[in-house]
Every structure is written in structure tokens, then in C-alpha cells.
Design a protein around this motif. Structure first.
Motif, mmCIF file in Angstrom:
data_model
loop_
_atom_site.group_PDB
_atom_site.id
_atom_site.type_symbol
_atom_site.label_atom_id
_atom_site.label_comp_id
_atom_site.label_asym_id
_atom_site.label_seq_id
_atom_site.Cartn_x
_atom_site.Cartn_y
_atom_site.Cartn_z
ATOM 1 N N VAL A 79 0.856 -1.184 0.000
ATOM 2 C CA VAL A 79 0.000 0.000 0.000
ATOM 3 C C VAL A 79 0.894 1.236 0.000
ATOM 4 C CG1 VAL A 79 -1.911 -1.154 1.172
ATOM 5 C CG2 VAL A 79 -0.225 0.084 2.526
ATOM 6 N N VAL A 80 0.414 2.294 -0.622
ATOM 7 C CA VAL A 80 1.126 3.569 -0.661
ATOM 8 C C VAL A 80 0.426 4.524 0.295
ATOM 9 C CG1 VAL A 80 1.832 5.521 -2.101
ATOM 10 C CG2 VAL A 80 1.817 3.209 -3.053
ATOM 11 N N VAL A 81 1.215 5.205 1.139
ATOM 12 C CA VAL A 81 0.670 6.156 2.109
ATOM 13 C C VAL A 81 1.370 7.503 1.942
ATOM 14 C CG1 VAL A 81 0.069 4.330 3.761
ATOM 15 C CG2 VAL A 81 2.296 5.469 3.943
ATOM 16 N N ASP A 82 0.732 8.545 2.475
ATOM 17 C CA ASP A 82 1.311 9.886 2.427
ATOM 18 C C ASP A 82 2.284 10.138 3.575
ATOM 19 O OD1 ASP A 82 -0.063 10.671 0.126
ATOM 20 O OD2 ASP A 82 -1.781 11.381 1.280
ATOM 21 N N ASP A 83 2.067 9.475 4.725
ATOM 22 C CA ASP A 83 2.900 9.703 5.916
ATOM 23 C C ASP A 83 3.294 8.350 6.498
ATOM 24 O OD1 ASP A 83 4.024 10.301 8.396
ATOM 25 O OD2 ASP A 83 2.593 11.915 8.817
ATOM 26 N N PRO A 106 12.326 5.334 -5.394
ATOM 27 C CA PRO A 106 12.093 6.737 -5.075
ATOM 28 C C PRO A 106 11.387 6.973 -3.742
ATOM 29 C CG PRO A 106 10.326 5.960 -6.446
ATOM 30 C CD PRO A 106 11.213 4.778 -6.148
ATOM 31 N N GLY A 107 11.605 6.151 -2.714
ATOM 32 C CA GLY A 107 10.877 6.384 -1.474
ATOM 33 C C GLY A 107 11.401 5.586 -0.291
ATOM 34 N N ARG A 108 10.478 5.321 0.650
ATOM 35 C CA ARG A 108 10.792 4.573 1.872
ATOM 36 C C ARG A 108 9.766 3.462 2.025
ATOM 37 N NH1 ARG A 108 9.993 8.745 6.316
ATOM 38 N NH2 ARG A 108 10.570 7.026 7.651
ATOM 39 N N ARG A 109 10.135 2.419 2.800
ATOM 40 C CA ARG A 109 9.207 1.324 3.005
ATOM 41 C C ARG A 109 9.482 0.619 4.322
ATOM 42 N NH1 ARG A 109 12.392 -2.396 -1.041
ATOM 43 N NH2 ARG A 109 13.658 -3.481 0.466
ATOM 44 N N PHE A 110 8.462 -0.125 4.787
ATOM 45 C CA PHE A 110 8.617 -1.099 5.860
ATOM 46 C C PHE A 110 7.593 -2.195 5.625
ATOM 47 C CE2 PHE A 110 5.366 1.679 7.729
ATOM 48 C CZ PHE A 110 4.476 0.784 8.296
ATOM 49 N N TYR A 111 7.768 -3.290 6.342
ATOM 50 C CA TYR A 111 6.871 -4.434 6.217
ATOM 51 C C TYR A 111 6.309 -4.803 7.579
ATOM 52 C CZ TYR A 111 8.972 -5.343 1.612
ATOM 53 O OH TYR A 111 9.405 -5.244 0.310
ATOM 54 N N PHE A 112 5.162 -5.494 7.578
ATOM 55 C CA PHE A 112 4.625 -6.107 8.787
ATOM 56 C C PHE A 112 3.766 -7.299 8.389
ATOM 57 C CE2 PHE A 112 1.233 -3.184 7.623
ATOM 58 C CZ PHE A 112 0.057 -3.830 7.976
ATOM 59 N N ILE A 118 0.012 -12.804 6.925
ATOM 60 C CA ILE A 118 0.116 -12.217 5.590
ATOM 61 C C ILE A 118 1.028 -11.003 5.692
ATOM 62 C CG2 ILE A 118 -1.138 -11.051 3.731
ATOM 63 C CD1 ILE A 118 -3.579 -12.793 4.529
ATOM 64 N N GLU A 119 1.963 -10.902 4.769
ATOM 65 C CA GLU A 119 2.925 -9.805 4.787
ATOM 66 C C GLU A 119 2.387 -8.606 4.009
ATOM 67 O OE1 GLU A 119 7.618 -9.826 4.480
ATOM 68 O OE2 GLU A 119 6.704 -10.083 2.496
ATOM 69 N N TYR A 120 2.555 -7.427 4.599
ATOM 70 C CA TYR A 120 2.169 -6.159 3.983
ATOM 71 C C TYR A 120 3.397 -5.265 3.875
ATOM 72 C CZ TYR A 120 -2.577 -7.666 4.739
ATOM 73 O OH TYR A 120 -3.732 -8.384 4.705
ATOM 74 N N GLU A 121 3.523 -4.583 2.748
ATOM 75 C CA GLU A 121 4.556 -3.586 2.549
ATOM 76 C C GLU A 121 3.896 -2.224 2.542
ATOM 77 O OE1 GLU A 121 7.945 -2.209 -0.726
ATOM 78 O OE2 GLU A 121 6.629 -3.888 -1.177
ATOM 79 N N VAL A 122 4.434 -1.280 3.299
ATOM 80 C CA VAL A 122 3.926 0.090 3.332
ATOM 81 C C VAL A 122 5.005 0.971 2.704
ATOM 82 C CG1 VAL A 122 3.114 1.973 4.774
ATOM 83 C CG2 VAL A 122 2.581 -0.407 5.401
ATOM 84 N N VAL A 123 4.597 1.768 1.705
ATOM 85 C CA VAL A 123 5.520 2.575 0.916
ATOM 86 C C VAL A 123 5.083 4.035 0.944
ATOM 87 C CG1 VAL A 123 6.480 2.932 -1.389
ATOM 88 C CG2 VAL A 123 5.903 0.625 -0.653
ATOM 89 N N GLN A 124 6.060 4.922 1.044
ATOM 90 C CA GLN A 124 5.820 6.343 0.817
ATOM 91 C C GLN A 124 6.791 6.789 -0.252
ATOM 92 O OE1 GLN A 124 5.954 9.037 4.209
ATOM 93 N NE2 GLN A 124 6.460 10.746 2.879
ATOM 94 N N TYR A 125 6.262 7.361 -1.327
ATOM 95 C CA TYR A 125 7.112 7.874 -2.379
ATOM 96 C C TYR A 125 7.441 9.330 -2.119
ATOM 97 C CZ TYR A 125 6.050 3.600 -4.877
ATOM 98 O OH TYR A 125 5.929 2.285 -5.232
ATOM 99 N N ASP A 126 8.666 9.740 -2.487
ATOM 100 C CA ASP A 126 9.097 11.123 -2.287
ATOM 101 C C ASP A 126 8.357 12.066 -3.186
ATOM 102 O OD1 ASP A 126 10.931 10.224 -0.423
ATOM 103 O OD2 ASP A 126 12.506 9.985 -1.941
#
Length: 126
Positions: A79-83, A106-112, A118-126
Motif C-alpha cells: 500500500v502507498v501512504v502519504d505519511d 524513489p521512497g521509503r518502506r517497511f513491512y509487517f 500475511i505480509e504487507y509492505e507500506v511505501v511512501q514515495y518522495d
């Protein structure tokens, strides 16, 4: 126009529980819920444009396997988030453990992992 991803459907133990944390952490809403294939239950949670179909069968589910080595396995959902910092704080407050943090172009990420592993990736693009 390229094709757009509308939804994906996957099996969870408790679609109500999964939909609830997705609403709380991602700001999504339940679009539809009801009876599904073979006496199961489905809940569609997401935005007006895209959603995840959370399905649970009537019968007990098989044990989990390593999806990264299983052909056709679900590896993770991104999923892509703003913050990303606020989202990570909310994920941790909900009781999920985060990891595999990375800054990359072009951004940052983490997983949980959720309650169903089930693994989720959280992404914020610059």
C-alpha cells in the motif's frame, strides 16, 4: 489506457477482524460484504476505485505454507501512504511488529505481518 488493478481476493481467518484493522490503519471502508463461494463470507474493503476482497470459507482452512516458495502463493500486499511515520506508529499501536525498513529510490518502506501471517509492505514515495 493501461489496465488498472481493481481488486484482489485472498483468504483470511476472520474477514471482519482484517477489515477492521484495514479501516483503522489505512482509512479504507467496507464497500460490500455477504455470502460467498461454497457457504463462505467475503468482505470488500478499500477505496471507491480499488479494494481487497477478504474471503473465508465455511470449512476449516489448511495450514499455512511459505508463499515465497509456492507457485501461485501470495507473497505480500503493498500500500502507498502519504505519511509513512504516522502509518508505522499506527501499525505498531495496533500490535503488529514492523521490520525490513529501507530507503530506496524513489521512497521509503517497511513491512509487517498481520494475524494471518500475511505480509504487507507500506511505501511512501518522495
Amino acid at each position: 489506457m493501461p489496465a488498472l488493478l481493481e481488486h484482489t481476493n485472498f483468504t483470511v481467518a476472520d474477514p471482519h477482524r482484517t477489515a477492521a484493522w484495514m479501516e483503522a490503519l489505512f482509512g479504507w471502508k467496507i464497500r460490500w460484504q455477504g455470502d460467498s463461494l461454497g457457504g463462505g463470507l467475503s468482505i470488500h474493503v478499500g477505496t471507491d476505485a480499488q479494494y481487497l476482497a477478504l474471503y473465508t470459507p465455511r470449512a476449516p482452512m489448511d495450514a499455512k505454507t511459505n508463499t515465497y516458495t509456492q507457485v501461485g502463493g501470495l507473497n505480500h500486499i503493498a500500500v502507498v501512504v502519504d505519511d509513512i511515520d504516522a502509518t508505522e506508529a499506527a501499525v505498531i499501536a495496533h500490535g503488529f511488529k514492523t521490520g525490513n525498513h529501507a530507503d530506496y529510490e524513489p521512497g521509503r518502506r517497511f513491512y509487517f505481518h498481520d494475524d494471518d501471517d500475511i505480509e504487507y509492505e507500506v511505501v511512501q514515495y518522495d
